[in-house]
Design an enzyme around this catalytic site. Structure first.
Site, PDB file in Angstrom:
ATOM      1  N   GLU A   1     121.543  27.858 -70.815  1.00  0.00           N
ATOM      2  CA  GLU A   1     122.409  28.979 -70.464  1.00  0.00           C
ATOM      3  C   GLU A   1     122.048  29.511 -69.086  1.00  0.00           C
ATOM      4  O   GLU A   1     120.870  29.649 -68.748  1.00  0.00           O
ATOM      5  CB  GLU A   1     122.298  30.096 -71.503  1.00  0.00           C
TER       6      GLU A   1
ATOM      7  N   ASP B   1     118.186  28.302 -74.941  1.00  0.00           N
ATOM      8  CA  ASP B   1     118.579  29.690 -74.701  1.00  0.00           C
ATOM      9  C   ASP B   1     117.364  30.371 -74.064  1.00  0.00           C
ATOM     10  O   ASP B   1     116.385  30.678 -74.749  1.00  0.00           O
ATOM     11  CB  ASP B   1     118.958  30.365 -76.020  1.00  0.00           C
TER      12      ASP B   1
ATOM     13  N   ASP C   1     118.424  33.386 -81.455  1.00  0.00           N
ATOM     14  CA  ASP C   1     118.114  32.587 -80.267  1.00  0.00           C
ATOM     15  C   ASP C   1     118.287  31.089 -80.548  1.00  0.00           C
ATOM     16  O   ASP C   1     118.762  30.335 -79.699  1.00  0.00           O
ATOM     17  CB  ASP C   1     116.681  32.868 -79.799  1.00  0.00           C
TER      18      ASP C   1
END
Length: 196
Positions: A75, A15, A148
């Site tokens: 991501e 992430d 996260d």
């Protein structure tokens, strides 16, 4: 050894960020997902950006060396209100891709919508609903912290579920979506979908 199974994959989920980079590592063995590790890489906001990016690159390389993933899932940048934020995260994300590419790892990128769909089957799921599913799919006693790290694990699971050669754990869950009346669900309403 952990590679003795015909159906085996170790996924490193990332992430991306600059202050906090979520890290998750999940094994997929014999149609089952198993949590290996989750953590975060931290950099200080007062540090110069070039030093922060170097730190992220070096720490990610150490993680790759220790856990030896087969694939990296990260991501995609979606939208930030602040242009400065999107630039700095883009720079950090670039060195993450570099670290994985230098090791010859397969890299897959997923949008926030794809991650929500990959975890919950519902593109408008709230963050809490995604986290509950991460906890459930990995058989954890609690939701991973911080957010996260939970997001990084969600990216791992999305990659596993989207790999064509592997069976999806999510697809085997029976979910009744007919009762959804609004675009937003509470965490309790979301859990209720899976208990029917």
């Amino acid at each position: 050894t952990r590679r003795s199974s015909d159906l085996y994959m170790r996924v490193l989920g990332i992430d991306p960020g600059t202050a906090i980079v979520g890290i998750g590592i999940v094994d997929y063995v014999d149609k089952k997902m198993k949590l290996v590790h989750y953590d975060c890489i931290y950099t200080h906001k007062d540090e110069q950006m070039n030093n922060r990016i170097m730190s992220i690159y070096e720490q990610l390389n150490k993680i790759i060396d220790i856990y030896k993933p087969d694939a990296v899932a990260i991501e995609e940048l979606f939208y930030f209100k602040n242009n400065k934020t999107v630039i700095s995260v883009s720079q950090a994300r670039g060195v993450m891709l570099l670290a994985a590419t230098q090791r010859g790892l397969n890299i897959s990128e997923y949008t926030p919508l794809q991650i929500k769909m990959g975890i919950t089957g519902y593109g408008r799921a709230e963050k809490k609903q995604v986290q509950i599913m991460v906890q459930k799919l990995l058989g954890l006693s609690e939701i991973p912290k911080p957010d996260d790290a939970a997001d990084a694990l969600a990216i791992c699971i999305t990659h596993i579920n989207s790999s064509n050669s592997l069976l999806s754990s999510v697809r085997n869950l029976k979910v009744d979506t007919k009762s959804i009346k609004s675009n937003k669900l509470t965490a309790k309403e979301y859990r209720d979908l899976f208990s029917k």
